[in-house]
Scaffold this motif. Sequence first.
Motif, short mmCIF file in Angstrom:
data_model
loop_
_atom_site.label_atom_id
_atom_site.label_comp_id
_atom_site.label_asym_id
_atom_site.label_seq_id
_atom_site.Cartn_x
_atom_site.Cartn_y
_atom_site.Cartn_z
N LEU A 24 0.90 -1.23 0.09
CA LEU A 24 -0.05 0.00 -0.01
C LEU A 24 0.75 1.36 -0.17
CD1 LEU A 24 -2.51 -0.80 2.79
CD2 LEU A 24 -3.06 -0.22 0.22
N GLY A 197 -8.61 1.78 4.35
CA GLY A 197 -7.94 1.84 2.92
C GLY A 197 -8.68 2.99 2.34
N ARG A 198 -9.91 3.36 2.52
CA ARG A 198 -10.56 4.33 1.76
C ARG A 198 -9.91 5.73 1.93
NH1 ARG A 198 -14.42 1.40 4.11
NH2 ARG A 198 -14.56 2.99 5.96
N LEU A 201 -6.66 5.76 -0.12
CA LEU A 201 -7.04 6.14 -1.63
C LEU A 201 -7.33 7.53 -1.85
CD1 LEU A 201 -7.53 4.96 -4.55
CD2 LEU A 201 -9.95 4.55 -3.96
N TYR A 319 -8.65 -0.51 0.64
CA TYR A 319 -8.15 0.18 -0.35
C TYR A 319 -8.81 -0.28 -1.75
CZ TYR A 319 -4.72 2.08 -3.28
OH TYR A 319 -3.71 2.76 -4.48
N ARG A 323 -11.07 1.33 -4.45
CA ARG A 323 -10.37 1.64 -5.81
C ARG A 323 -11.40 0.90 -6.97
NH1 ARG A 323 -4.02 1.37 -7.35
NH2 ARG A 323 -4.16 1.96 -9.48
#
Length: 328
Positions: A24, A197-198, A201, A319, A323
Motif C-alpha cells: 500500500l 483503506g478508503r 486511496l 483500499y 478503488r
Amino acid sequence: MTEQMDMDIAKRNPIAALMAGLRLPLIGAPMFLASGVDLVVAQCCAGVIGTFPALNARPAAQLEDWLAEIETRLEAFRHAGGTPAPYGVNLIVNDYNVRLDEDLATLVRHRVPLVITSLSAPDKVVEAVHGYGGVVLHDVVKARHARRALAAGVDGLILVCAGAGGHAGTLSPFALIEEVRAFYDGPLALSGAIANGRAVLAAQVLDCDFAYAGTVFIATEEAIAPQAHKEMIVAATSEQILYTPLFSGTHANYLLPSIEAAGVEVEEARQAQPRRMGQRTDPDKPKAWSQVWSAGHAVDQSHAVEPTAAVVARLEREYRAARAALCG
C-alpha cells in the motif's frame, strides 16, 4: 535486486526506491513511546513503510542496536523469499534535541533509507542523508514551513493536517494540499485521521503519493505503547480527543480519559495557552506521551488490539474495494 541497483534507483528517483516492495502507498508514522523494533519490522514485512523516532531508543547507544536488529530481521525476511518495505527513522531537528548529531551519525553509518525530520529546518540532515543516497521527508503544518523545508533540499513533505495524533496541524487537507501544490509538484504524504483503506486511496486522489498513519498502529500487538493506552484507543471515540498545548507547550491531540486519569481538569486543558519561547513546562503537570496519551480523530476505527499484519491486510482490502468502486 543488488545493492548497486538499489543505489542507482535511489539516485535517479529516491521516491521510487521507497515505493519498492510496498503493498500500500502507506507510511506508518513514527510515534513517540509507541513505535519500536517489533512494530517497524511488522509493518515492513506486511508491505508498508515502518518508522520510529530515534528518541524512542534510550540511551542513545541503543539506537545502534535497534537499527542492527531491524536490518537483520528484514534481511532474514528477504532471505526467506519476502520483499520487505523500506524503513525509516524520525529526527527532531531543533536545539532542544541534544542527541541530534550523535543520532544522525548513527543513521548515516546504517544508511537508513528514509529519514523523517520535524520541527525545524533540516539543512544538515539533508546533506548527510543525501550523501549516501537516502531520502528525507519533512513534517509541515503550514505552507511557509513547506517552503523553508524545500529550500533545505528535502525530497518530499509530510502534510500534517487536522485530526492527526500528537502535534497535529489545524488545516483541512483540502486547503493545505492545494496551497502547497501551488508551488511544489514533488512527493507528498498526507497525515490526519488516516485509519482505513478508503482514506489511503483518498490521499492519492488528492494528489499525494503516500498516506501517513499513526493511531491505527498504536492498538497493535507489536507497538511498545502500554496495554492501557491500546485499550483506551479501542474504547475511545473522536469526541474523546482534545487538542491542547497544556502538556508539551505546543498543541497536540490527546485522549480525554488519560487527561482525566492524570488528575487534570478538562476545562484547564481546554483553556491552556501555548508555551512562549524559552518558557519552561510546569514540572507539576503530567508528562505528555508517557502519562497523558495521544491519539488522532480516527481513533474510533480501532476495534481491537490485533497484529500489525491484520491491520495492514484490512487496509489493503478496503483500499482495493474503494478503488474498484471508484473505477466502476
